[in-house]
Design a protein around this motif. Structure first.
Motif, PDB file in Angstrom:
ATOM      1  N   ARG A 285       0.963  -1.138   0.056  1.00 29.29           N
ATOM      2  CA  ARG A 285       0.135   0.125  -0.015  1.00 29.29           C
ATOM      3  C   ARG A 285       0.804   1.165  -0.014  1.00 29.29           C
ATOM      4  O   ARG A 285       0.738   2.096  -1.020  1.00 29.29           O
ATOM      5  CB  ARG A 285      -0.917  -0.198   1.320  1.00 29.29           C
ATOM      6  CG  ARG A 285      -2.006   1.090   1.345  1.00 29.29           C
ATOM      7  CD  ARG A 285      -2.756   1.010   2.479  1.00 29.29           C
ATOM      8  NE  ARG A 285      -3.818   2.177   2.468  1.00 29.29           N
ATOM      9  CZ  ARG A 285      -4.716   2.454   3.382  1.00 29.29           C
ATOM     10  NH1 ARG A 285      -4.504   1.915   4.714  1.00 29.29           N
ATOM     11  NH2 ARG A 285      -5.435   3.313   3.283  1.00 29.29           N
ATOM     12  N   LEU A 300      -7.857   1.437  -5.704  1.00 27.75           N
ATOM     13  CA  LEU A 300      -7.445  -0.192  -5.330  1.00 27.75           C
ATOM     14  C   LEU A 300      -6.463  -0.161  -4.215  1.00 27.75           C
ATOM     15  O   LEU A 300      -6.813  -0.890  -3.234  1.00 27.75           O
ATOM     16  CB  LEU A 300      -6.602  -0.698  -6.699  1.00 27.75           C
ATOM     17  CG  LEU A 300      -7.558  -0.721  -7.903  1.00 27.75           C
ATOM     18  CD1 LEU A 300      -6.475  -1.320  -8.889  1.00 27.75           C
ATOM     19  CD2 LEU A 300      -8.612  -1.864  -7.602  1.00 27.75           C
ATOM     20  N   LEU A 303      -8.255   0.009  -0.788  1.00 23.26           N
ATOM     21  CA  LEU A 303      -8.917  -1.129  -0.328  1.00 23.26           C
ATOM     22  C   LEU A 303      -7.875  -2.191   0.414  1.00 23.26           C
ATOM     23  O   LEU A 303      -8.342  -2.820   1.156  1.00 23.26           O
ATOM     24  CB  LEU A 303      -9.461  -2.171  -1.657  1.00 23.26           C
ATOM     25  CG  LEU A 303     -10.704  -1.462  -2.406  1.00 23.26           C
ATOM     26  CD1 LEU A 303     -10.790  -2.399  -3.646  1.00 23.26           C
ATOM     27  CD2 LEU A 303     -12.063  -1.678  -1.664  1.00 23.26           C
TER      28      LEU A 303
END
Length: 384
Positions: A285, A300, A303
């Protein structure tokens, strides 16, 4: 593990969901947009990080003191009522504050009152889940939903009316914490509470507890730059406040799915496996956040919050439930929040200001490094 008392109060899942929902609505009102509010009111990025970091520092003191007081009184419900009222008043103080000193005082008062709220709510909900056999995650999901809803609402209000409405929104959410706590069933007589008593040192001496503090500190503090500067970073990239609010909400959608259905994953992987999953997700991330502000990619990336935050939170709650006797529950939760998460979070928040000013999105590479350091510690916890 023994029940919390010989005559436990009846379980009211709806009331417990309302409590944890109110606590996280208050966080959702403040966390995404407070840095931008401070910037709009005239603080420089370094001053914003200083205000946020010192606010986190006061949590390190106020959180454990609140938890210890709740265990001593045997009544975290009453303490939450008082804290909700005090925090609502402190949030209103942002409308009167001016300059670095004024906003610093308002932030210190707000964080001192808010610091014990989440650990006390978690302790109450874990105790209710233990007594009644329902999953903690299914209570905690209420907090994720209200956090998401409040982030979206705050983003919409900021885009339509400006950030000046933020203190009032925060105060209303915090007042709801007091109302929700009042609706909880009365706790049993403190004399009936089972389990050993003792201070913070007794909790710190529990086997494996200090390792959990370090593990949670590394993984959760890797979110410091995200909490402090993602809104500012995305605004500078041209994203509107409503879009940014939705990005924060998308992060919580995955978290909601994990809390609703993740109990099977927790049982299969155990706390160590969940922590490894969280650290790996954090690496991916934050490495991605450092390199792009493209909206489809951000959706994305957001998430992954389900794993970088949610997986570690569930791992920590499972370990606390295993390691900590009920009479020390609020103390242990508060220590986990303050020393496990708050100490490193405050340091990383303080560092994020000058590093963001110098590196921009490159600050997220430092956050990825923290997750890399957490991986071997998660492996060491496999035997617990």
């Amino acid at each position: 593990m023994n029940p919390d008392s010989d005559t436990p109060p009846p379980a009211h899942p709806g009331r417990h969901r309302a409590l944890i929902g109110a606590v996280f609505a208050a966080i959702g009102a403040s966390q995404p947009f407070l840095p931008a509010y401070l910037l709009e009111r005239g603080l420089a990025p370094g001053e914003v990080s200083l205000v946020l970091a010192l606010g986190a520092a006061i949590r390190i003191l106020a959180g454990p003191l609140g938890g210890r007081l709740a265990d001593g009184l045997g009544n975290p419900r009453l303490l939450l009522v008082l804290l909700g009222m005090a925090a609502a008043l402190a949030a209103g103080g942002f409308t009167l504050a001016a300059g670095l000193l004024g906003f610093l005082l308002a932030q210190l008062a707000l964080n001192a009152a808010m610091a014990p709220m989440t650990p006390l709510a978690d302790a109450i909900c874990l105790a209710a889940a233990r007594r009644s056999g329902f999953e903690y995650g299914r209570l905690r999901v209420a907090g994720s939903i209200t956090y998401m809803a409040m982030a979206v609402l705050a983003g919409w209000l900021a885009g339509r009316f400006g950030l000046s409405l933020l203190p009032g929104l925060m105060a209303a959410a915090l007042a709801s914490v007091a109302v929700a706590a009042l609706a909880l069933p009365r706790p049993p007589d403190p004399a009936a509470r089972a389990g050993p008593r003792g201070g913070m040192l007794m909790a710190l001496r529990l086997p494996g507890f200090t390792s959990l503090l370090l593990l949670s500190g590394l993984i959760q503090s890797s979110h410091a730059a995200y909490y402090a500067f993602s809104t500012i970073h995305w605004s500078a990239a041209g994203h509107a406040p409503a879009t940014i609010g939705l990005l924060w909400a998308v992060a919580v959608l995955g978290e909601i799915a994990l809390f609703l259905h993740g109990h099977r994953l927790v049982r299969r992987l155990g706390p160590a496996g969940m922590a490894m999953l969280a650290a790996a997700a954090g690496l991916l991330r934050w490495g991605s956040m450092a390199t792009t502000t493209w909206l489809p990619a951000l959706l994305l990336i957001q998430l992954l919050h389900a794993l970088s935050f949610g997986a570690q939170h569930l791992a920590a709650m499972q370990l606390i439930q295993r390691l900590v006797p009920p009479a020390l529950a609020s103390t242990a939760q508060s220590l986990h929040s303050a020393l496990g998460v708050g100490l490193l979070m405050g340091l990383m928040t303080w560092l994020s200001g000058p590093l963001y000013a110098a590196w921009g999105g490159g600050v997220f590479l430092l956050m990825a490094t923290l997750c890399a350091l957490a991986l071997p510690l998660a492996l060491w916890l496999r035997g617990m």
